[in-house]
Motif scaffolding. Structure first.
Motif, PDB file in Angstrom:
ATOM      1  N   MET A 147      55.307  31.744  28.147  1.00  0.00           N
ATOM      2  CA  MET A 147      55.946  31.200  29.343  1.00  0.00           C
ATOM      3  C   MET A 147      55.690  32.089  30.560  1.00  0.00           C
ATOM      4  N   LEU A 148      55.695  33.391  30.369  1.00  0.00           N
ATOM      5  CA  LEU A 148      55.373  34.290  31.480  1.00  0.00           C
ATOM      6  C   LEU A 148      53.946  34.060  31.951  1.00  0.00           C
ATOM      7  N   ALA A 149      53.017  33.955  31.013  1.00  0.00           N
ATOM      8  CA  ALA A 149      51.611  33.758  31.369  1.00  0.00           C
ATOM      9  C   ALA A 149      51.397  32.442  32.104  1.00  0.00           C
ATOM     10  N   ALA A 150      52.176  31.424  31.753  1.00  0.00           N
ATOM     11  CA  ALA A 150      52.044  30.106  32.380  1.00  0.00           C
ATOM     12  C   ALA A 150      52.919  29.952  33.616  1.00  0.00           C
ATOM     13  N   ASP A 151      53.587  31.029  34.035  1.00  0.00           N
ATOM     14  CA  ASP A 151      54.492  30.996  35.186  1.00  0.00           C
ATOM     15  C   ASP A 151      55.607  29.967  34.984  1.00  0.00           C
ATOM     16  N   GLU A 152      56.097  29.894  33.751  1.00  0.00           N
ATOM     17  CA  GLU A 152      57.218  29.014  33.443  1.00  0.00           C
ATOM     18  C   GLU A 152      58.536  29.771  33.425  1.00  0.00           C
ATOM     19  N   THR A 153      58.488  31.078  33.481  1.00  0.00           N
ATOM     20  CA  THR A 153      59.669  31.912  33.604  1.00  0.00           C
ATOM     21  C   THR A 153      59.279  33.158  34.381  1.00  0.00           C
ATOM     22  N   ASP A 154      60.263  33.853  34.929  1.00  0.00           N
ATOM     23  CA  ASP A 154      59.996  35.036  35.747  1.00  0.00           C
ATOM     24  C   ASP A 154      60.202  36.338  34.989  1.00  0.00           C
ATOM     25  N   VAL A 155      61.119  36.320  34.060  1.00  0.00           N
ATOM     26  CA  VAL A 155      61.414  37.524  33.282  1.00  0.00           C
ATOM     27  C   VAL A 155      61.888  37.073  31.908  1.00  0.00           C
ATOM     28  N   ALA A 156      61.534  37.838  30.879  1.00  0.00           N
ATOM     29  CA  ALA A 156      61.871  37.421  29.517  1.00  0.00           C
ATOM     30  C   ALA A 156      62.332  38.617  28.700  1.00  0.00           C
ATOM     31  N   PHE A 157      63.375  38.394  27.932  1.00  0.00           N
ATOM     32  CA  PHE A 157      63.781  39.387  26.935  1.00  0.00           C
ATOM     33  C   PHE A 157      62.898  39.188  25.710  1.00  0.00           C
ATOM     34  N   VAL A 158      62.383  40.281  25.172  1.00  0.00           N
ATOM     35  CA  VAL A 158      61.426  40.216  24.068  1.00  0.00           C
ATOM     36  C   VAL A 158      61.762  41.282  23.038  1.00  0.00           C
TER      37      VAL A 158
END
Length: 226
Positions: free
Chosen positions: A73-84
């Motif tokens: 999702m980050l790579a596709a610009d579908e979210t701005d920040v992600a917990f991983v």
């Protein structure tokens, strides 16, 4: 009439200027945040709630996935920040490690090891193991295997995508599992025993990831608050 319209226009211009300033400084705007399901009890939601409290004019849109999906999702610009779940890597990603949590052995209540106060990792060497698919978080998966089965591969007899499904399979006596200690205790089912490992206990990491070239001041404020 012209004077009144002029005053209203100036007022609107002032309001627009303030909104632009607020967006430029990160005090307003929109931020998309992705949680990871396996870390539901590690405080990510509390961190975001605190950010919302401090910056109420920022619209925060949240979703929940798993590490691999969040990176996509980050790579596709579908979210701005992600917990991983750390470790994690990706082209153009920045990752900050936030915390480690102790792992625990999850056993059927009738299992001989359930009588032990603590479990040594090597005691699980020949056990049937229930694990989640590596594709959901390769770094996280490999870190668990390296700590609990350092000289062999786990005898994985079943893969389930979520902790609840893993615990249900353990309760049915299909095998043992390794989960976050806090989550395993919170969602423990009848017929399941959670036992801590001997020291030094294996751990799992939680981090936050974002696009390294993202200039968003709102994102910068969230990262600062973490």
């Amino acid at each position: 009439m012209l004077r009144d319209e002029g005053r209203a226009m100036l007022r609107r211009c002032g309001e627009l200027t303030e909104r632009v300033r607020a967006a430029g400084s990160g005090r307003s705007g929109r931020l998309r945040v992705a949680y990871t399901r396996s870390a539901a009890d590690l405080g990510a939601q509390r961190m975001v709630r605190e950010f919302r409290r401090r910056w109420p004019d920022v619209e925060v849109a949240t979703s929940t996935g798993w590490t691999t999906r969040n990176v996509q999702m980050l790579a596709a610009d579908e979210t701005d920040v992600a917990f991983v779940r750390t470790p994690v890597a990706g082209d153009g990603l920045a990752v900050r490690h936030l915390a480690d949590e102790e792992l625990a052995a999850v056993l059927p209540a009738a299992h001989p090891l359930a009588r032990r106060r603590r479990v040594r990792p090597e005691w699980l060497r020949d056990e049937a193991v229930i694990l989640w698919p590596r594709a959901q978080g390769p770094g996280f998966h490999d870190r668990i295997v390296e700590q609990v089965w350092p000289s062999s591969r786990p005898n994985v007899v079943l893969e389930e995508p979520e902790a609840e499904s893993i615990l249900a399979a353990v309760a049915d006596g299909l095998g043992v599992a390794v989960l976050d200690h806090g989550r395993a205790r919170k969602v423990r089912l009848p017929g399941v025993v959670v036992r801590r490992f001997t020291e030094p206990a294996p751990t799992a990491g939680l981090g936050v990831a974002w696009r390294a070239n993202d200039p968003s001041p709102t994102l910068a404020r969230l990262l600062a608050s973490l």
